[in-house]
Design a protein around this motif. Sequence first.
Motif, PDB file in Angstrom:
ATOM      1  N   UNK B  10       0.821  -1.218   0.000  1.00 45.96           N
ATOM      2  CA  UNK B  10       0.000   0.000   0.000  1.00 45.96           C
ATOM      3  C   UNK B  10       0.851   1.262   0.000  1.00 45.96           C
ATOM      4  N   UNK B  11       2.088   1.157   0.427  1.00 45.99           N
ATOM      5  CA  UNK B  11       2.935   2.348   0.522  1.00 45.99           C
ATOM      6  C   UNK B  11       4.280   2.152  -0.168  1.00 45.99           C
ATOM      7  N   UNK B  31       7.941   4.980  -2.557  1.00 46.24           N
ATOM      8  CA  UNK B  31       7.540   5.056  -1.148  1.00 46.24           C
ATOM      9  C   UNK B  31       6.382   6.035  -0.975  1.00 46.24           C
ATOM     10  N   UNK B  32       5.360   5.577  -0.297  1.00 45.29           N
ATOM     11  CA  UNK B  32       4.176   6.391  -0.058  1.00 45.29           C
ATOM     12  C   UNK B  32       3.057   6.157  -1.046  1.00 45.29           C
ATOM     13  N   UNK B  33       3.366   5.506  -2.167  1.00 44.74           N
ATOM     14  CA  UNK B  33       2.347   5.292  -3.194  1.00 44.74           C
ATOM     15  C   UNK B  33       1.899   3.832  -3.219  1.00 44.74           C
ATOM     16  N   UNK B  53      -2.527   5.211  -7.825  1.00 46.06           N
ATOM     17  CA  UNK B  53      -2.425   6.469  -7.095  1.00 46.06           C
ATOM     18  C   UNK B  53      -3.822   6.919  -6.679  1.00 46.06           C
ATOM     19  N   UNK B  54      -3.944   7.275  -5.416  1.00 48.80           N
ATOM     20  CA  UNK B  54      -5.265   7.595  -4.894  1.00 48.80           C
ATOM     21  C   UNK B  54      -5.933   8.745  -5.626  1.00 48.80           C
ATOM     22  N   UNK B  55      -5.155   9.744  -6.009  1.00 48.63           N
ATOM     23  CA  UNK B  55      -5.744  10.897  -6.681  1.00 48.63           C
ATOM     24  C   UNK B  55      -5.572  10.863  -8.193  1.00 48.63           C
ATOM     25  N   UNK B  58      -4.229   5.088 -12.248  1.00 48.59           N
ATOM     26  CA  UNK B  58      -3.395   3.896 -12.403  1.00 48.59           C
ATOM     27  C   UNK B  58      -2.215   4.234 -13.304  1.00 48.59           C
TER      28      UNK B  58
END
Lengths: 114, 358
Positions: B10-11, B31-33, B53-55, B58
């Motif tokens: 997840x990150x 990292x973070x994505x 990516x949440x925002x 893909x």
Amino acid sequence: MRPWPRYDPTGDTTAARIVPPDGPIYDRGMVRVSFTPNLRRHLPCPSLDASGGTVGEVLAQVFVQQPRLKGYVLDDQARLRRHVTVYLNSRKADLAAPVASGDEVYVMQALSGG
Amino acid sequence: MARRLMAATRKGLFILERQGESWQIARSAFLGDPVSLAMSDPRDGRLYAALKLGHFGVKLHTSEDEGATWQEVACPAFPPAEGENGPSVLEIWALEPGRQPGELWAGTIGGGLFHSTDGAESWQLVDALWNHPLRSNWLGGGNEAPGIHSICVDPENPQHLTLAVSCGGVWQSQDGGASWRPTSEGIYAEFMPPERRDDPSIQDVHRLVQCPARPSALWAQHHNGVFHSTDAGESWQEVTAIKPSKFGFGVAVHPEDPERAWFVPAVKDECRIPVDGAVVVARTTNGGRSFEVQREGLPQRHAYDLVLRHGLAIDGTGQWLAIGSTCGHLWLSGDQGSRWQMAAGHLPPIYALSFAGA
């Protein structure tokens, strides 16, 4: 250039509209487009000037200059991504919102996720 | 034998390397994505990482230097559709190399199967599957749209493709994707209305794997049980000996022995935690007639790790296995699951594992 009322006189707060009393006039002057710093983690996206009659047309011109950016802002069907928000000057706007020369478009991420 | 393992989380993406019997995280990326999937192409050593990516949607990246640097490549996308409800790719849920140079297959949440013939420089939606009249029966299984999570390219006949869809059953093409038919006979859905119980196009297959040395041997972990086929998916038999439960997501098959397979059972349906709070792996060595429950090295008290459908991996020799959990625990076994060692205990939730360098 004739003077424009800045926003929809109906008081619509969901989308910025520049609507002269006798209907929209499409002004193809230059618009400043800026992007959330969070996008810069993924690809370069400096602020730039583009032209068009609507937010969507202005962004389309930006995407001609920066093709990779398109998929970050729009989905497969060229809709604004669900978690991306566009502001026209100080109001939230949709892709159909008319723009005028000197306007500023901000492409932001919605505040969501964890 | 595998010397590298990719953990998509997840990150970020974490790449582990083996020194003897020990595995260490060698590097990370994104990292973070959220990284939904990673794949190592055995033909040229290229690595692929699919981001969700949440925002910003893909994305697909590739590395030609073992993960040291990454470049974004084209991502599968649906062509423009009429109306306001046209589809978008929500996640890359399967990514497999084809047999031709540069050929790749991608399955997506959104329900599209995509084909690349140029190493992900471009993608084409496989229209014959997308336009199949029975596709409208597919349902979202835990996601807002149906998804193709398993793609098996027959090692003996690359024109023969076998897919699994959640929820849409098993589908096959004998002509490289030009035509498709559902092949889920024998698989049933006990959660559906009785008249739809045996409908091949609504089955919630959680994961499907094919034995590389015996492509006619397929194993499926389904929402309500384990199913096995020995005739290339033309018919399926339920495997009732699985224990401690028949629910789960992941399945792995030995690359040479079609009767040897592994599962990670859990408490069924909405609960989705290990049975009795103990992480176990169930192994059969006889085609599903019996199972042994492997526990050594795995937590046996108050462990609530769920292993998702791509969270169980086997290497190309069949010797190394890995499981990664939603609690960020990563365990490896160098003896086919008899004993496990924890290689990482504080990763983000693990979505997918993939060995490289077999």
